[in-house]
Design a protein around this motif. Structure first.
Motif: not given
Lengths: 232, 311, 308
Positions: C178-204
């Protein structure tokens, strides 16, 4: 006599050398500007001078004493003062409260006098957090100046200040010249050229050039590396 | 400054009078509240004034309690020197914990104090032969006296509790008037700035933790001596959460907030436990509501709205 | 029993504990990793899973396997929904301030625990395992008559315990996928890396946080459903898993998945093995002190790299 001397001061982070063997000498009473592009290691260098950052190797000498192993607060007590690049004041305390802490003295008269010097005396009872940004910046500087330090370290003091405020800042710093030695990190070249007696240029952690403003201006290497760039 | 002195004197005068006027049940409750409020005041020194959130103060309360309790029970030590042993135990434990835990900050500090307190709790259980574990032990009535005063007598007990409370209140109120206290607040507000103004913040935090832990130990020793019971429950996580709750409710960083919070919470739980065994639900609800709506607590809100001079 | 077989038995018990702990700790680690907050109520979601498992299994009736499967599907989802609601109504409103979150989740801990006491009661109740065969384990030894195989008395496990280990491994594999292969996993990992950047990329980010908090609680509840046929459901059962998960997450360095699994194996196994041979209290004291010291002297964990 020099107030401050660094000998081969070096800071390495995992694989990255932020400051690389810097020998810096700051003479008594001078305003010494430290310039260089972003990421050149200016803040890390003064961080090591003030004791905020532990050097990987090298020495810091202050007023003829090796202070490399001293904690930050002990260096401040020996006559250094440090102002932060990102405004760092006590938002929940009054301006007077801020100054009393800076003075390490609870005499309100002294605190008021220090506020008067930067033109903030009429706001003495206000909470520092309620001040406008420019005034917070001035308060930050006032807290450094108030300590009547031998060496005042200013990390990008004019960042975010309006033109008129910069003029006031220049006047304040010029009035200290002679008594207080100042180490100034500054991006605004107008401020540097107006205030500095000597300039040291850092690039990728090492000293590129050091000398009087006119020499630095004329130095082709500096022009190439820094002055020609847009952020100068 | 005079308003502040008047406030503190007024509170103490009211409590002196309350001892004579209250019916027995509430007099007993208030004696307990005064001792627990002393614990909360100790906690407030570290949390409210220095800004360090400990989740392990029960170990200091317990050090005072067991220092006194074990000395009296197994060492045959008279009450007053046993009280001194309790204080010394709490001071020593807080110094050791301070040396280690203050190397961490923020969330790590909370978890480290929680872990140390958990080890202390388990240690009490482990030495069950002497501590009698969760069951605890009762201090002999005859031994519970100081200078001929019988501390099992409700009225004497009340005034003994008030004496301890007053001492702690005077110590903390005075501390906040002098430079040391101002420096603690400066550390709470902006530690790095304070360090770069030439203050030895680490030494101040150390002192704050030792004072805080020793006051908590004084409360623990008093509790054992005045109410005659020593048990492992008082060193459990729950008793580390309680002072946090009392201080948050009463107002962190105010001198009388800890007392107000303890008073409110005590009667809230006392009333609730009358009709449900799940009375700790109240603890949870109050904690959540405080974080959501009133971070400053009762006295903190009073200070914000009506009385900015409140110490 | 001799030492060898005894150790094997302890290892098997430890493996069951480690499997369940890995799931629980992973939930805590996920929440800390992505949201940078410590969920002190994590153990209560574990308790909730066990209690719900009992409620569901009792309501379904019939063959134990029916109730168990129903519990396995329903309990984690309910726990996750409750957690997501708690996130949106409480944590979001304190803006995930680390200290306020700790205080608020301590509050949630009491609320959930006491709610369980009110509605479920103070009794410990068992859930029947879907299947439960006793499996004797052979032991091999080089004796007087050469190589021998025999069944030492007391050396046995159950088919259900082996199932728990296998199920936990399966769930872990699923989680990693789930964490490595799916989109939702990618979204979670992106949020983990940097909340602000994730927001700018339109991640809710707010919805991701609610999801992560729910997923973390769901993992704890799932672990509890697996273990409840072996232990029992009780309103105070959240305490130990919380402490053990803390230990795992601290040892492994906060927020790393691989470190969490290795540490869970280490702690779960040693907890099982140590408590077979030594006084469990002493073992716990030493373990707790050791973990506190790890946090003091190596805050990046035993596996983590020192941050620059």
């Amino acid at each position: 006599m020099s107030v401050l001397q660094t000998k081969g001061l070096t800071k390495r982070y995992a694989g990255l050398t932020a400051v690389d063997g810097v020998d810096l000498t700051v003479e008594t009473g001078e305003i010494h500007a430290l310039i260089g592009p972003n990421g050149a290691g200016k803040s890390t260098l003064v961080g090591m001078v003030a004791g905020r950052t532990e050097p990987t190797s090298g020495e810091v000498w202050f007023k003829g004493e090796n202070v490399t192993r001293l904690p930050a607060h002990a260096r401040i007590r020996r006559g250094m003062a440090y102002t932060f690049q990102i405004t760092s004041i006590y938002n929940q305390l009054s301006l007077l409260g801020n100054l009393e802490l800076a003075l390490r003295d609870s005499d309100p008269a002294k605190a008021r006098a220090a506020l008067d010097r930067v033109g903030l005396a009429d706001r003495a009872e206000q909470l520092a957090g309620d001040l406008a940004y420019g005034h917070q910046r001035l308060l930050e500087i006032a807290m450094g100046v108030a300590q009547d330090p031998t060496l005042l370290i200013l990390d990008e003091p004019t960042q975010g200040l309006a033109e008129s405020e910069i003029a006031e800042f220049n006047a304040l710093i010029a009035s200290l010249a002679g008594d207080t030695t100042i180490l100034l990190i500054e991006h605004n070249m107008n401020v540097v050229m107006e205030l500095a007696h000597r300039i040291t240029v850092l690039e990728t952690g090492a000293v590129l050039a050091s000398g009087a403003p006119a020499e630095i201006k004329a130095n082709p290497e500096v022009q190439e590396a820094y002055l020609g760039h847009a952020d100068a | 400054m005079t308003r502040s002195i008047a406030l503190h004197l007024g509170l103490i005068a009211a409590l002196v009078a309350a001892g004579l006027m209250l019916p027995a049940y509430h007099q007993g409750n208030l004696a307990r509240i005064l001792v627990l409020a002393t614990y909360a005041m100790g906690y407030n020194v570290l949390f409210g004034y220095t800004g360090l959130l400990s989740l392990g103060h029960a170990m200091f309360f317990g050090a005072g309690m067991y220092g006194l309790g074990l000395a009296m029970q197994h060492g045959g030590v008279p009450a007053l020197p046993a009280f001194g042993i309790g204080l010394a135990a709490a001071a020593a434990l807080s110094a050791i914990v301070a040396m280690l835990a203050l190397r961490t900050i923020g969330v790590a500090f909370m978890i480290v104090t929680l872990m140390f307190a958990q080890s202390a709790y388990l240690t009490v259980l482990y030495f069950g032969e002497w501590t009698r574990g969760d069951e605890g032990f009762v201090l002999q009535q005859a031994t519970r006296q100081i200078a001929g005063l019988d501390l099992t007598n409700p009225l004497i007990r009340y005034y003994a509790a008030l004496t301890v409370f007053t001492a702690a209140l005077v110590i903390t109120a005075r501390m906040m008037q002098v430079r040391f206290g101002h420096t603690l607040i400066a550390i709470r507000e902006n530690e790095e700035r304070t360090r770069m103004l030439g203050y030895n913040t680490q030494a101040h935090k150390f002192a704050a933790l030792v004072i805080s832990g020793t006051l908590a130990g004084a409360a623990g020793a008093s509790y054992a001596l005045l109410f005659g019971y020593v048990g492992a429950t008082f060193t459990s996580v729950q008793y580390s959460i309680f002072p946090l709750l009392w201080v948050l409710l009463g107002g962190a960083g105010t001198t009388i907030g800890p007392f107000i919070g303890t008073l409110f919470m005590f009667y809230l739980i006392d009333t609730t436990s009358g009709f449900t065994n799940a009375y700790l639900m109240i603890v949870g609800l109050v904690l959540v509501l405080l974080t959501l709506f009133a971070r400053a607590g009762i006295m903190g809100e009073v200070r914000k709205r009506f009385a900015p001079w409140l110490p | 029993m001799e030492f060898g077989p005894h150790l094997l038995l302890a290892t098997l018990e430890g493996a069951v504990g480690a499997a369940v702990l890995a799931l629980t700790a992973l939930g805590l680690s996920l929440v800390f990793g992505v949201m940078r907050v410590v969920n002190v109520a994590h153990g209560e979601f574990y308790m909730l899973g066990a209690v719900l498992a009992w409620v569901v299994a009792t309501a379904v009736g019939g063959h134990p396997a029916l109730g168990f499967v129903a519990a396995l599907l329903i309990a984690p989802v309910v726990a996750a929904i409750i957690a997501a609601i708690a996130d949106l109504t409480v944590l979001k409103r304190v803006d995930y301030d680390p200290e306020a979150t700790i205080v608020a989740t301590i509050g949630l801990l009491y609320i959930m625990q006491q709610a369980a006491l009110m509605w479920y009661g103070p009794e410990a109740r068992a859930v029947e395992p879907p299947f439960n065969h006793r499996l004797a384990i052979p032991w091999f030894e080089w004796g007087e008559n050469g190589f021998e195989m025999y069944y030492p008395w007391g050396l046995s496990t159950t088919s259900y315990k082996l199932f728990v280990i296998a199920a936990a491994l399966l769930i872990l594999a699923g989680f990693l996928a789930l964490m490595t292969k799916t989109k939702i996993g990618l979204v979670m990992r992106a949020t983990q890396l940097d909340r602000d950047t994730a927001t700018t990329f339109g991640i809710p980010v707010e919805r991701v946080y609610a999801l992560v908090f729910g997923l973390g609680a769901g993992l704890a509840a799932l672990a509890a459903v697996l273990i409840v046929p072996i232990t029992q459901a009780h309103y105070l059962m959240g305490h130990d898993p919380l402490l053990l998960s803390f230990i795992v997450v601290i040892i492994s360095g906060l927020g790393s998945v691989r470190g969490t699994l290795v540490a869970a194996l280490l702690i779960g196994m040693s907890d099982g093995i140590i408590s077979v041979f030594f006084s469990p209290t002493l073992a716990k004291i030493l373990a707790t002190l050791l973990v506190a010291l790890v946090l003091v002297f190596r805050p990046q964990g035993l596996y983590g790299k020192k941050p620059a």
